[in-house]
Design an enzyme around this catalytic site. Sequence first.
Site, PDB file in Angstrom:
ATOM      1  N   LYS A  62       0.853  -1.206   0.000  1.00 23.70           N
ATOM      2  CA  LYS A  62       0.000   0.000   0.000  1.00 23.70           C
ATOM      3  C   LYS A  62       0.882   1.246   0.000  1.00 23.70           C
ATOM      4  O   LYS A  62       0.556   2.262  -0.608  1.00 23.70           O
ATOM      5  CB  LYS A  62      -0.884   0.003   1.231  1.00 23.70           C
ATOM      6  CG  LYS A  62      -1.444   1.369   1.606  1.00 23.70           C
ATOM      7  CD  LYS A  62      -2.061   1.365   2.965  1.00 23.70           C
ATOM      8  CE  LYS A  62      -2.330   2.721   3.542  1.00 23.70           C
ATOM      9  NZ  LYS A  62      -1.173   3.553   3.815  1.00 23.70           N
ATOM     10  N   ASN A  63       2.036   1.198   0.683  1.00 27.21           N
ATOM     11  CA  ASN A  63       2.859   2.405   0.822  1.00 27.21           C
ATOM     12  C   ASN A  63       3.930   2.551  -0.244  1.00 27.21           C
ATOM     13  O   ASN A  63       4.789   3.429  -0.154  1.00 27.21           O
ATOM     14  CB  ASN A  63       3.495   2.448   2.218  1.00 27.21           C
ATOM     15  CG  ASN A  63       2.442   2.681   3.285  1.00 27.21           C
ATOM     16  OD1 ASN A  63       1.287   3.001   2.946  1.00 27.21           O
ATOM     17  ND2 ASN A  63       2.781   2.495   4.529  1.00 27.21           N
ATOM     18  N   CYS A 123      -4.576   8.170   7.807  1.00 23.91           N
ATOM     19  CA  CYS A 123      -4.982   7.725   9.152  1.00 23.91           C
ATOM     20  C   CYS A 123      -4.784   8.846  10.171  1.00 23.91           C
ATOM     21  O   CYS A 123      -3.793   9.554  10.145  1.00 23.91           O
ATOM     22  CB  CYS A 123      -4.148   6.514   9.555  1.00 23.91           C
ATOM     23  SG  CYS A 123      -4.449   5.113   8.468  1.00 23.91           S
ATOM     24  N   ARG A 144      -0.075  15.076  11.444  1.00 17.19           N
ATOM     25  CA  ARG A 144       0.274  14.799  10.045  1.00 17.19           C
ATOM     26  C   ARG A 144       0.361  16.096   9.223  1.00 17.19           C
ATOM     27  O   ARG A 144      -0.310  16.283   8.223  1.00 17.19           O
ATOM     28  CB  ARG A 144      -0.711  13.795   9.429  1.00 17.19           C
ATOM     29  CG  ARG A 144      -0.782  12.548  10.287  1.00 17.19           C
ATOM     30  CD  ARG A 144      -1.267  11.347   9.578  1.00 17.19           C
ATOM     31  NE  ARG A 144      -0.220  10.763   8.744  1.00 17.19           N
ATOM     32  CZ  ARG A 144      -0.436   9.669   8.006  1.00 17.19           C
ATOM     33  NH1 ARG A 144      -1.639   9.127   7.978  1.00 17.19           N
ATOM     34  NH2 ARG A 144       0.525   9.158   7.264  1.00 17.19           N
ATOM     35  N   ASP A 193       4.265   1.206  11.745  1.00 20.99           N
ATOM     36  CA  ASP A 193       3.068   0.503  11.249  1.00 20.99           C
ATOM     37  C   ASP A 193       3.002  -0.936  11.740  1.00 20.99           C
ATOM     38  O   ASP A 193       1.991  -1.600  11.589  1.00 20.99           O
ATOM     39  CB  ASP A 193       3.062   0.497   9.717  1.00 20.99           C
ATOM     40  CG  ASP A 193       3.101   1.897   9.162  1.00 20.99           C
ATOM     41  OD1 ASP A 193       3.770   2.113   8.154  1.00 20.99           O
ATOM     42  OD2 ASP A 193       2.506   2.784   9.795  1.00 20.99           O
ATOM     43  N   ARG A 241      -8.580  -0.180   2.813  1.00 23.44           N
ATOM     44  CA  ARG A 241      -7.612   0.769   2.232  1.00 23.44           C
ATOM     45  C   ARG A 241      -6.265   0.093   2.003  1.00 23.44           C
ATOM     46  O   ARG A 241      -5.548   0.409   1.072  1.00 23.44           O
ATOM     47  CB  ARG A 241      -7.405   1.970   3.172  1.00 23.44           C
ATOM     48  CG  ARG A 241      -8.494   3.009   3.133  1.00 23.44           C
ATOM     49  CD  ARG A 241      -8.029   4.278   3.823  1.00 23.44           C
ATOM     50  NE  ARG A 241      -6.755   4.730   3.260  1.00 23.44           N
ATOM     51  CZ  ARG A 241      -5.874   5.466   3.941  1.00 23.44           C
ATOM     52  NH1 ARG A 241      -6.109   5.798   5.187  1.00 23.44           N
ATOM     53  NH2 ARG A 241      -4.748   5.853   3.377  1.00 23.44           N
TER      54      ARG A 241
HETATM   55  C1  EPZ Z   1       4.121   7.139   5.398  1.00 20.95           C
HETATM   56  O1  EPZ Z   1       3.363   8.225   5.903  1.00 20.95           O
HETATM   57  C2  EPZ Z   1       3.182   5.943   5.407  1.00 20.95           C
HETATM   58  N1  EPZ Z   1       2.025   6.229   4.581  1.00 20.95           N
HETATM   59  C3  EPZ Z   1       2.737   5.640   6.838  1.00 20.95           C
HETATM   60  O2  EPZ Z   1       1.930   4.463   6.798  1.00 20.95           O
HETATM   61  C4  EPZ Z   1       3.976   5.363   7.680  1.00 20.95           C
HETATM   62  O3  EPZ Z   1       3.584   5.125   9.016  1.00 20.95           O
HETATM   63  C5  EPZ Z   1       4.919   6.570   7.606  1.00 20.95           C
HETATM   64  O4  EPZ Z   1       5.258   6.846   6.234  1.00 20.95           O
HETATM   65  C6  EPZ Z   1       6.203   6.348   8.391  1.00 20.95           C
HETATM   66  O5  EPZ Z   1       6.874   5.236   7.890  1.00 20.95           O
HETATM   67  C7  EPZ Z   1       2.145   6.127   3.232  1.00 20.95           C
HETATM   68  O6  EPZ Z   1       3.205   5.848   2.709  1.00 20.95           O
HETATM   69  C8  EPZ Z   1       0.901   6.400   2.434  1.00 20.95           C
HETATM   70  P1  EPZ Z   1       6.165  10.621   7.406  1.00 20.95           P
HETATM   71  P2  EPZ Z   1       3.962   9.731   5.812  1.00 20.95           P
HETATM   72  O7  EPZ Z   1       6.146  11.825   6.555  1.00 20.95           O
HETATM   73  O8  EPZ Z   1       4.803   9.865   4.605  1.00 20.95           O
HETATM   74  C9  EPZ Z   1       6.016  14.129  10.550  1.00 20.95           C
HETATM   75  C10 EPZ Z   1       0.058   3.110   7.227  1.00 20.95           C
HETATM   76  O9  EPZ Z   1      -0.560   2.684   8.210  1.00 20.95           O
HETATM   77  N2  EPZ Z   1       5.880  15.046   9.411  1.00 20.95           N
HETATM   78  O10 EPZ Z   1       7.366   9.729   7.393  1.00 20.95           O
HETATM   79  O11 EPZ Z   1       2.851  10.688   6.008  1.00 20.95           O
HETATM   80  C11 EPZ Z   1       4.768  13.292  10.757  1.00 20.95           C
HETATM   81  O12 EPZ Z   1       3.802  14.016  11.479  1.00 20.95           O
HETATM   82  C12 EPZ Z   1       0.541   4.554   7.177  1.00 20.95           C
HETATM   83  O13 EPZ Z   1       0.335   2.422   6.205  1.00 20.95           O
HETATM   84  C13 EPZ Z   1       5.897  16.411   9.650  1.00 20.95           C
HETATM   85  O14 EPZ Z   1       6.025  16.866  10.777  1.00 20.95           O
HETATM   86  O15 EPZ Z   1       4.892   9.726   7.115  1.00 20.95           O
HETATM   87  C14 EPZ Z   1       5.284  12.095  11.526  1.00 20.95           C
HETATM   88  O16 EPZ Z   1       5.398  12.429  12.896  1.00 20.95           O
HETATM   89  C15 EPZ Z   1       0.300   5.263   8.494  1.00 20.95           C
HETATM   90  N3  EPZ Z   1       5.759  17.257   8.584  1.00 20.95           N
HETATM   91  C16 EPZ Z   1       6.687  11.906  10.950  1.00 20.95           C
HETATM   92  O17 EPZ Z   1       7.025  13.151  10.298  1.00 20.95           O
HETATM   93  C17 EPZ Z   1       5.624  16.797   7.300  1.00 20.95           C
HETATM   94  O18 EPZ Z   1       5.517  17.611   6.368  1.00 20.95           O
HETATM   95  C18 EPZ Z   1       6.771  10.772   9.933  1.00 20.95           C
HETATM   96  O19 EPZ Z   1       5.847  11.061   8.912  1.00 20.95           O
HETATM   97  C19 EPZ Z   1       5.609  15.390   7.083  1.00 20.95           C
HETATM   98  C20 EPZ Z   1       5.750  14.535   8.151  1.00 20.95           C
END
Ligand code: EPZ
Length: 443
Positions: A30-31, A127, A132, A316, A424
């Site tokens: 999915k990711n 989610c 986020r 995850d 999803r």
């Molecule tokens: C991806 O989300 C995945 N989703 C998530 O999987 C996964 O948990 C996450 O990466 C971490 O591995 C998809 O790929 C669709 P991040 P993403 O940007 O890219 C903060 C699932 O269940 N952050 O690495 O949104 C954020 O708040 C989902 O499959 C900012 O502060 O994750 C978090 O604390 C859930 N500002 C941390 O970084 C930003 O602009 C990691 O988020 C972006 C992120």
Amino acid sequence: MSNAKKSQVNILDIKGGCQLEGEVFVRGAKNTVPKNMVAALLTSDSCVIKNIAHIVDVDIMCDMIEALGSNVRFTRNHSLQISASSLAQMPLEQTWAFANKSRIPILTCGPLLARNGHAIVPALGGCQIGDRPIDFHIEVLKALGARIEIHDTHLEMFANRLRGAKIRLPYPSVGATEQVLLSSVLANGVTELSNAAIEPEIMDLIAVLQKMGAIISVDTHRVITIHGVDKLSGFNHKALPDRLEAASWACLAAATKGRIFVRGAEQMNMLTFLNAFRQAGGAFEITESGIEFWRADKTLKAMALETDVHPGFMTDWQQPFAVMLTQANGLSVIHETVYEGRFGYIEAFKSMGAQIQLYQRCLGQISCRFANRNALHSAVIAGPTTLRGAEIHIPDLRGGFSYIIAALVANGASRLHNIRLIHRGYENIIEKLRALKANIQEE
Ligand code: EPZ
């Protein structure tokens, strides 16, 4: 049943107390698959992605691609063919259809800016496991030369041609790293990204871009260097199998004292999970076609766990693992360092009898962004506890699968609402559970 019909089925009745045994098949993650689909918009050539799981997030991306004036179709044997010979920003009112559905729309900026110099992105979904924000995305796009207008309900961006830049992420964000990859690959000049995410899903996207003609190196200390090129060609790629889904089935097998063969699971992108699973008393056998999971002994062992960015224990994996630990002997401790709100599912577990206490303190070694932010991001789990069936509303994707595990472990019947959230990211979840002899009924 199509995903559209599946997403209308919203209630699942589960009878607990059975050991799940049998085989499930995991396909493209999915990711990673939706990101590979976004990469296909960087070229007008035809692109093929194989090993596609028919999940809602892929359907959302298919709808987006069509709304952007390009073609996408499922072909035989779980493949997708995409040809973005024309790519046009959809009208603002049409973007609402994609608002609050997933995180993917923000990643279409790169292709839209590269090919049209203009992009509109609706408010994002995904989610509810924390704030986020998208500040990292906005910062990296500005660094690459995009002019961004922030409106209440959408972002609008403009750029003649993005230019290479030296960028350092405040945190190794997966999404922001993907944003830089997809936006800089056709930019003018070299982009150096420090403190980048290096998850297997990121490597899979880099592999796709390299097949298209990109020049991207992954250097030491989380530095990724992208040499912008003028044109990219099509690609043919087999998507990475879903290691998050595979781990969910592993936790289900150990929690229900069952035995599940996960066809398609690959050891190399699950190393950290497999270590933790073994430490908790799980057992596994790795074959060329997948991994079989079961519980090594009568009891599972409590343990201390911290989530982190790759190669750490994936956030995850945390939720299904936590349910499994409710069946372990002793006190387990989990320190969630990636999302501040990832324990939102715990309250419902308590209604099933789980003994779990949440803390604002960091209960672990990793220096964490949530130390003094009133975030309940550490948990202590006492086990083994007998769970009892309950009526539960699913809060998010991974929490949803965790409730399925809990309901299958519990004594008695449970009723799970909001099942569509699970479609999803888990292909054919109902059929897979039935194949494992789960006693379930859809409403
Ligand atoms: C991806 O989300 C995945 N989703 C998530 O999987 C996964 O948990 C996450 O990466 C971490 O591995 C998809 O790929 C669709 P991040 P993403 O940007 O890219 C903060 C699932 O269940 N952050 O690495 O949104 C954020 O708040 C989902 O499959 C900012 O502060 O994750 C978090 O604390 C859930 N500002 C941390 O970084 C930003 O602009 C990691 O988020 C972006 C992120």
